[in-house]
Scaffold this motif. Structure first.
Motif, PDB file in Angstrom:
ATOM      1  N   GLN A  31       0.838  -1.198   0.000  1.00  0.00           N
ATOM      2  CA  GLN A  31       0.000   0.000   0.000  1.00  0.00           C
ATOM      3  C   GLN A  31       0.869   1.242   0.000  1.00  0.00           C
ATOM      4  N   GLY A  32       0.602   2.130  -0.935  1.00  0.00           N
ATOM      5  CA  GLY A  32       1.415   3.344  -1.028  1.00  0.00           C
ATOM      6  C   GLY A  32       1.088   4.333   0.079  1.00  0.00           C
ATOM      7  N   GLN A  33       1.981   5.206   0.294  1.00  0.00           N
ATOM      8  CA  GLN A  33       1.797   6.265   1.296  1.00  0.00           C
ATOM      9  C   GLN A  33       1.691   7.584   0.547  1.00  0.00           C
ATOM     10  N   TYR A  34       0.713   8.411   0.879  1.00  0.00           N
ATOM     11  CA  TYR A  34       0.519   9.688   0.197  1.00  0.00           C
ATOM     12  C   TYR A  34       1.776  10.535   0.272  1.00  0.00           C
ATOM     13  N   GLN A  35       2.208  11.006  -0.885  1.00  0.00           N
ATOM     14  CA  GLN A  35       3.476  11.732  -0.954  1.00  0.00           C
ATOM     15  C   GLN A  35       3.307  13.252  -1.091  1.00  0.00           C
ATOM     16  N   GLY A  36       2.079  13.698  -1.218  1.00  0.00           N
ATOM     17  CA  GLY A  36       1.861  15.117  -1.496  1.00  0.00           C
ATOM     18  C   GLY A  36       1.784  15.996  -0.259  1.00  0.00           C
ATOM     19  N   LYS A  37       1.299  17.202  -0.498  1.00  0.00           N
ATOM     20  CA  LYS A  37       1.188  18.186   0.592  1.00  0.00           C
ATOM     21  C   LYS A  37       0.025  17.827   1.532  1.00  0.00           C
TER      22      LYS A  37
ATOM     23  N   MET B  64      -6.178   4.970  -6.178  1.00  0.00           N
ATOM     24  CA  MET B  64      -5.192   5.127  -5.100  1.00  0.00           C
ATOM     25  C   MET B  64      -4.222   3.947  -5.085  1.00  0.00           C
ATOM     26  N   ALA B  65      -4.753   2.763  -5.401  1.00  0.00           N
ATOM     27  CA  ALA B  65      -3.925   1.557  -5.340  1.00  0.00           C
ATOM     28  C   ALA B  65      -2.900   1.509  -6.457  1.00  0.00           C
ATOM     29  N   VAL B  69       3.055   7.155  -8.122  1.00  0.00           N
ATOM     30  CA  VAL B  69       3.701   8.231  -7.359  1.00  0.00           C
ATOM     31  C   VAL B  69       2.876   8.642  -6.134  1.00  0.00           C
ATOM     32  N   ASP B  70       1.829   7.893  -5.833  1.00  0.00           N
ATOM     33  CA  ASP B  70       1.028   8.084  -4.613  1.00  0.00           C
ATOM     34  C   ASP B  70       0.570   9.531  -4.408  1.00  0.00           C
ATOM     35  N   VAL B  71      -0.160  10.042  -5.374  1.00  0.00           N
ATOM     36  CA  VAL B  71      -0.647  11.420  -5.261  1.00  0.00           C
ATOM     37  C   VAL B  71      -2.038  11.486  -4.628  1.00  0.00           C
ATOM     38  N   PHE B  72      -2.669  10.340  -4.442  1.00  0.00           N
ATOM     39  CA  PHE B  72      -4.049  10.352  -3.926  1.00  0.00           C
ATOM     40  C   PHE B  72      -4.088  10.315  -2.403  1.00  0.00           C
ATOM     41  N   TYR B  73      -5.069  10.963  -1.858  1.00  0.00           N
ATOM     42  CA  TYR B  73      -5.321  10.870  -0.427  1.00  0.00           C
ATOM     43  C   TYR B  73      -6.831  10.950  -0.207  1.00  0.00           C
ATOM     44  N   LEU B  81      -9.092  12.757  -3.080  1.00  0.00           N
ATOM     45  CA  LEU B  81      -8.482  13.926  -3.723  1.00  0.00           C
ATOM     46  C   LEU B  81      -7.052  13.579  -4.143  1.00  0.00           C
ATOM     47  N   ASP B  83      -2.948  15.335  -5.335  1.00  0.00           N
ATOM     48  CA  ASP B  83      -2.030  16.475  -5.421  1.00  0.00           C
ATOM     49  C   ASP B  83      -1.507  16.554  -6.853  1.00  0.00           C
TER      50      ASP B  83
END
Lengths: 75, 208
Positions: A31-37, B64-65, B69-73, B81, B83
């Motif tokens: 599972q990825g970890q959110y990398q943004g702001k 998200m999966a 580059v894991d931009v989703f949250y 949403l 980034d």
């Protein structure tokens, strides 16, 4: 007879051992970890000034406003 | 508060595209990008059905999966949403999304593909709320204003509902039971059936 058993054992052992070396072929996704702001909470702004309850009340009123059975009075 | 969800009622949608227009106008979305669109089945035939489709803010979102580059949250209200600053425009999310929600502008920093754009449930993005940067990248933040998505609020027939999933499910349940059909479909009880009755509270002063 003993020689025959030894030959048979020598043939079977690699086959049995081969099963032990089998690796799982199913990929496990990490599972990825959110990398943004980081984002703000919707109530952390000038309008609601951190009042989560007031924000929830405002959103709930709007959500319930979509129910025309409540808005329109039956005659 | 439960998760924010959209609910489209195919029995009410008249294919006016008001939701599409509301979204475009609210966020000043460029030509070629459609965060929301109306899909019609059996178009032109008797009994045709239309449904308004955008990002459904999945509880277990495939975009998200797959994002490399894991931009989703996901916000605390369950809104998915992303980034845009980190998006590389690879398009994996588009392939993963069952609703075709991710959109790719045809111009910008990445030439033909561009950074992904999608419905934000009118909740903006990770830029400061109400800032010019947030509006430019993600559109208006109505959620931070205590409002609901423009598409749902502007739907004339209220075919498109948006908001707290439990509340809009209650509205839809009442609507279907009032019109007397629709609840016979497979899965109705799971999706919209009321939770089982809670055990009655003991009388005040009584011993349990």
């Amino acid at each position: 007879m003993r020689k025959l058993l030894l030959v048979a054992a020598a043939a079977v052992v690699p086959l049995v051992a081969a099963g032990c070396g089998e690796k799982p072929t199913v990929t496990v996704y990490k599972q990825g970890q959110y990398q943004g702001k980081p984002d703000m909470q919707p109530w952390d702004n000038e309008q609601f000034k951190g009042d989560k309850v007031a924000w929830e009340k405002a959103v709930k009123a709007r959500t319930l406003g979509q129910n025309e059975y409540e808005r329109v009075v039956a005659h | 508060m439960a998760r924010m969800k959209f609910l489209a009622d195919a029995e009410r949608c008249i294919e006016c595209n008001g939701c599409v227009t509301a979204c475009k106008q609210e966020h000043e979305i460029p030509w070629g990008v459609n965060r929301r669109r109306v899909v019609t089945l059996n178009d032109g035939m008797p009994g045709e059905k239309s449904i308004s489709v955008a990002c459904m803010h999945c509880s277990d979102a495939p975009c998200m999966a797959v994002c490399p580059v894991d931009v989703f949250y996901k916000t605390s209200e369950g809104i998915v949403l992303h980034d845009k600053d980190l998006c590389i425009g690879c398009g994996y999310c588009f392939y993963a999304c069952p609703f075709g929600a991710p959109q790719f502008p045809q111009d910008g920093a990445f030439g033909l593909r561009g950074k992904m754009d999608k419905c934000t449930f009118c909740a903006g993005g990770p830029e400061p709320d109400f800032s010019a940067a947030e509006f430019k990248k993600y559109g208006r933040n109505r959620i931070a204003e205590g409002k609901l998505p423009a598409c749902a609020e502007r739907c004339a027939t209220k075919a498109l509902l948006g908001g707290d999933g439990d509340v809009i499910a209650d509205i839809y349940r009442r609507r279907v039971t009032t019109r007397g059909r629709g609840s016979e479909v497979w899965g109705w009880g799971t999706a919209y059936g009321k939770p089982e009755k809670q055990p009655a509270a003991p009388p005040p002063g009584g011993k349990s």
